[in-house]
Design a protein around this motif. Structure first.
Motif, PDB file in Angstrom:
ATOM      1  N   PRO A  91      -7.005 -64.855 -22.793  1.00  0.00           N
ATOM      2  CA  PRO A  91      -7.655 -65.324 -21.557  1.00  0.00           C
ATOM      3  C   PRO A  91      -8.682 -64.309 -21.059  1.00  0.00           C
ATOM      4  O   PRO A  91      -8.440 -63.111 -21.051  1.00  0.00           O
ATOM      5  N   ARG A  92      -9.821 -64.817 -20.677  1.00  0.00           N
ATOM      6  CA  ARG A  92     -10.844 -63.960 -20.099  1.00  0.00           C
ATOM      7  C   ARG A  92     -11.639 -64.771 -19.083  1.00  0.00           C
ATOM      8  O   ARG A  92     -11.858 -65.975 -19.275  1.00  0.00           O
ATOM      9  N   PRO A  93     -12.069 -64.126 -17.988  1.00  0.00           N
ATOM     10  CA  PRO A  93     -12.784 -64.877 -16.942  1.00  0.00           C
ATOM     11  C   PRO A  93     -14.142 -65.353 -17.436  1.00  0.00           C
ATOM     12  O   PRO A  93     -14.801 -64.695 -18.248  1.00  0.00           O
ATOM     13  N   LEU A  94     -14.532 -66.524 -16.938  1.00  0.00           N
ATOM     14  CA  LEU A  94     -15.829 -67.074 -17.291  1.00  0.00           C
ATOM     15  C   LEU A  94     -16.928 -66.394 -16.483  1.00  0.00           C
ATOM     16  O   LEU A  94     -16.741 -66.050 -15.312  1.00  0.00           O
ATOM     17  N   GLU A  95     -18.071 -66.211 -17.120  1.00  0.00           N
ATOM     18  CA  GLU A  95     -19.235 -65.679 -16.425  1.00  0.00           C
ATOM     19  C   GLU A  95     -19.924 -66.838 -15.710  1.00  0.00           C
ATOM     20  O   GLU A  95     -20.461 -67.746 -16.362  1.00  0.00           O
ATOM     21  N   THR A  96     -19.868 -66.826 -14.397  1.00  0.00           N
ATOM     22  CA  THR A  96     -20.478 -67.902 -13.611  1.00  0.00           C
ATOM     23  C   THR A  96     -21.499 -67.319 -12.648  1.00  0.00           C
ATOM     24  O   THR A  96     -21.410 -66.155 -12.240  1.00  0.00           O
ATOM     25  N   LYS A  97     -22.433 -68.153 -12.284  1.00  0.00           N
ATOM     26  CA  LYS A  97     -23.478 -67.748 -11.356  1.00  0.00           C
ATOM     27  C   LYS A  97     -23.988 -68.987 -10.654  1.00  0.00           C
ATOM     28  O   LYS A  97     -24.240 -70.017 -11.281  1.00  0.00           O
ATOM     29  N   GLY A  98     -24.127 -68.910  -9.342  1.00  0.00           N
ATOM     30  CA  GLY A  98     -24.594 -70.065  -8.599  1.00  0.00           C
ATOM     31  C   GLY A  98     -23.437 -70.961  -8.188  1.00  0.00           C
ATOM     32  O   GLY A  98     -22.301 -70.524  -7.989  1.00  0.00           O
ATOM     33  N   ASP A  99     -23.710 -72.255  -8.095  1.00  0.00           N
ATOM     34  CA  ASP A  99     -22.742 -73.229  -7.607  1.00  0.00           C
ATOM     35  C   ASP A  99     -21.873 -73.715  -8.769  1.00  0.00           C
ATOM     36  O   ASP A  99     -22.053 -74.808  -9.313  1.00  0.00           O
ATOM     37  N   VAL A 100     -20.909 -72.878  -9.179  1.00  0.00           N
ATOM     38  CA  VAL A 100     -19.998 -73.192 -10.267  1.00  0.00           C
ATOM     39  C   VAL A 100     -18.574 -72.959  -9.783  1.00  0.00           C
ATOM     40  O   VAL A 100     -18.246 -71.871  -9.311  1.00  0.00           O
ATOM     41  N   ALA A 101     -17.740 -73.989  -9.851  1.00  0.00           N
ATOM     42  CA  ALA A 101     -16.334 -73.898  -9.444  1.00  0.00           C
ATOM     43  C   ALA A 101     -15.463 -74.001 -10.683  1.00  0.00           C
ATOM     44  O   ALA A 101     -15.679 -74.858 -11.532  1.00  0.00           O
ATOM     45  N   VAL A 102     -14.471 -73.104 -10.791  1.00  0.00           N
ATOM     46  CA  VAL A 102     -13.589 -73.053 -11.951  1.00  0.00           C
ATOM     47  C   VAL A 102     -12.158 -73.215 -11.481  1.00  0.00           C
ATOM     48  O   VAL A 102     -11.731 -72.566 -10.513  1.00  0.00           O
ATOM     49  N   ALA A 103     -11.400 -74.062 -12.163  1.00  0.00           N
ATOM     50  CA  ALA A 103      -9.989 -74.268 -11.831  1.00  0.00           C
ATOM     51  C   ALA A 103      -9.265 -74.751 -13.073  1.00  0.00           C
ATOM     52  O   ALA A 103      -9.863 -75.412 -13.936  1.00  0.00           O
TER      53      ALA A 103
END
Length: 652
Positions: free
Chosen positions: A600-612
């Protein structure tokens, strides 16, 4: 923060919703049914001896009203219940939690190799990550509000629309069943960009939902999107080890000096515990193991493994399979493919139109890893040369010579592989050469003198390799299937053979031919990428079979076969017809540390991105139409039985 996909119209908890309220119009049929039970029967007049037995009928005839009193009868109740249940079934009642809203929804499903890894379902059963993604997508589609449309996209190496915007949820779910993981590195960015582009031109509310396991080969693929992105992650953490690199070469066994095939592997452990595995090597369509090693790979270690065996000429160019056992959560990276090199010595065929070419023959013989055969132009076509033979032709330019890489020396005037061989240049002086070209590396032409040469005019300036004050004398005549070099002079008319640069030039040509011989293809052989195979220019009737033996579409042009996509790892077989008919095995591998790393590794997000995670999603609605329709059928059967049953006899 509550993710957007967990928000929607409707209260929390289960509620009954009618997906097709128009079905309730069938309840209007209750009126005609009741009317049939209260209308009086119009009886026929007949003379009877006495009216004592027909008193009730006489009262009906004397009444002026056309209706009678409604009496609750069992058939009426059964038929009314059946009609009401049928109306409710047509209205598609469903229990739902929260509603998945959105006028236009794009579902992007990650189908990269990591999605084939094993996982566990919510009820603890073994499954795969791609199966979990399909189930989540199916639940989201079922939860869509009436009137919404949905589009499905696959995110593999390239983006692909598998179902355009559609309101027919049955058709969309059928498309979902065809979504399978591929043996490729995935690129979510291309699929998300395609989804945004399709939705941008539509009105109303738009949503882009991405289903992935989070193990991305391109971590920054979710950092540049023009619309809000909702990411749902699937799959439980698992440990994995895989083959991340494979290379096979011909070598010499230490001590014996005999030729042997050497397979070089890199095995990497991405888990948190040591892995004790067997690494084996065998030929295709054979169960016998050629070589094996037992290795202990520590957590995070990338361990090199070397396997060798002594090959015979009958083994040349056959497929090789490397395997790790026991298999783990991701079987696709526990196997790698290659092929047996065609011997350790480079075959060279020297054909001369004027007799023996002493300088060329001597320069070619200086390489101990080459096998030189001298012949004539007449024997060249019938020599039965291998596809990877380095062919040297002196004093001629035949149109379709067999073999692989090509060197033509001192051709006659005319056109030779696109280069025009022109007039004679007397004592030209070298001025420049393409030092960046692999054929000209590590050498200098300073101090080299030519007696005479022919001026060469190639099709483009990029093909010029060596220039003099009077014109070009060495050009590149490569085609899509072979690398070619043209010398516009006889090396015997110069002092170049007495210089070290001539030996270096010939060695560069032979090393380049040896590299092409070892590869056998031009371009990458990674799964999902195009495959290019060098074939004879006279090849025709091309046929390409995938690892399962299924034919693939391929194009053939001037000796270069191109397969647009290789979605599976394995051994591909390319065969062709023509004067130099043959076949070749092409290995295709995943060998991707990014896809094999399932930690498991965190996703690289930027801007209006929701992760669940997928567990945060509300349950989709569950339709009960089939239950109500079954109950209605039961009442109809009971009604038929009630009217057709035999009357019970009373005891005397």
């Amino acid at each position: 923060m509550t993710p957007p996909f967990a928000q929607g119209a409707g209260a929390a908890g289960s509620a009954l919703t009618l997906l097709a309220p128009m079905g309730l119009l069938a309840l209007a049929l209750l009126g005609p049914l009741i009317l049939l039970y209260i209308l009086k029967v119009k009886r026929e007049r007949r003379r009877v001896a006495s009216t004592w037995l027909w008193a009730a009928a006489q009262r009906d005839l004397m009444a002026r009203a056309p209706f009678r009193k409604l009496i609750a009868q069992l058939p009426l109740i059964v038929q009314a219940l059946a009609l009401m249940l049928l109306a409710l079934a047509l209205s598609r009642p469903a229990s739902r939690g929260r509603e998945f809203t959105g006028d236009h929804v794009a579902l992007v499903i990650d189908v990269s190799a990591s999605m084939s890894a094993m996982s566990t379902s919510p009820i603890g059963e073994p499954t795969t990550r791609i199966a979990l993604a399909r189930q989540v997508a199916r639940d989201l589609v079922s939860s869509l509000a009436p009137g919404s449309d949905v589009m499905l996209l696959e995110a593999a190496r390239d983006a692909r629309v598998i179902a355009p915007l559609d309101r027919d949820l049955v058709r969309v779910k059928a498309s979902l069943d065809r979504v399978m993981a591929r043996d490729v590195e995935g690129d979510l960015g291309a699929a998300v960009a395609l989804a945004v582009d399709r939705l941008r031109q539509l009105g109303g509310s738009r949503r882009v939902v991405v289903l992935t396991d989070g193990n991305l080969a391109h971590p920054a693929s979710l950092t540049a999107a023009a619309l809000p992105i909702e990411v749902i992650t699937v799959g439980s953490p698992v440990e994995n080890a895989g083959i991340v690199r494979v290379d096979v070469r011909s070598g010499t066994a230490a001590g014996t000096g005999r030729e042997e095939v050497q397979g070089f592997l890199l095995v990497e452990n991405f888990g948190q515990h040591p892995r004790d595995v067997y690494v084996t090597m065998r030929q295709e369509n054979a169960s016998d193991v050629l070589a094996s090693r037992r290795v202990l790979v520590q957590p995070g270690e990338r361990l090199p493994v070397v396997l060798t065996f002594q090959a015979t000429p009958g083994d040349y160019r056959r497929g090789l399979i490397f395997e790790l056992s026991p298999r783990d959560a991701m079987p696709v990276d526990d196997v790698a493919y290659s092929r047996v090199p065609a011997g350790d010595k480079l075959p060279i065929y020297l054909a001369s139109a004027t007799g023996r070419s002493a300088w060329l023959e001597r320069a070619l013989a200086t390489d101990p890893m080459s096998s030189v055969t001298v012949g004539t132009l007449e024997t060249l076509a019938s020599a039965g040369l291998d596809l990877d033979t380095f062919v040297v032709i002196d004093g001629a330019c035949p149109p379709n010579p067999p073999g692989g890489d090509l060197l033509i020396v001192d051709p006659p005037p005319g056109k030779c592989f696109g280069t025009v061989v022109g007039h004679t240049l007397e004592r030209p002086m070298f001025t420049s050469w393409e030092a960046a070209d692999p054929r000209m590396r590590f050498l200098s032409l300073d101090g080299v003198h030519l007696g005479k040469a022919r001026a060469l005019k190639p099709e483009g300036p990029t093909q010029e390799l060596v220039r003099t004050q009077e014109g070009v004398v060495v050009t590149d005549i490569s085609t899509g299937s072979r690398t070619g070099t043209l010398l516009g002079f006889d090396v015997g008319d110069s002092d170049w053979p007495l210089k070290a640069s001539f030996v270096l030039f010939m060695r560069n040509l032979m090393e380049q031919a040896r590299t092409h011989r070892a590869q056998g293809v031009t371009g990458p052989t990674r799964a999902g990428e195009p495959m290019r195979v060098a074939l004879p220019t006279t090849a025709e009737g091309l046929e390409v079979l995938d690892p399962e033996g299924k034919p693939l579409e391929a194009s053939l042009r001037t000796g270069l076969a191109v397969v647009a996509e290789t979605p599976r790892v394995g051994l591909y077989r390319v065969s062709w017809r023509g004067p130099q008919a043959g076949s070749v095995v092409i290995p295709v591998n995943l060998t991707s540390a990014a896809e094999s790393d399932l930690t498991p590794r965190p996703l690289e997000t930027k801007g209006d991105v929701a992760v669940a995670p997928a567990g945060a999603l509300p349950e989709g609605h569950k339709e009960w139409s089939w239950v109500l329709a079954l109950l209605a059928l039961g009442f109809v059967v009971f009604d038929v039985w009630y009217f057709t049953r035999s009357p019970r006899r009373r005891p005397a």
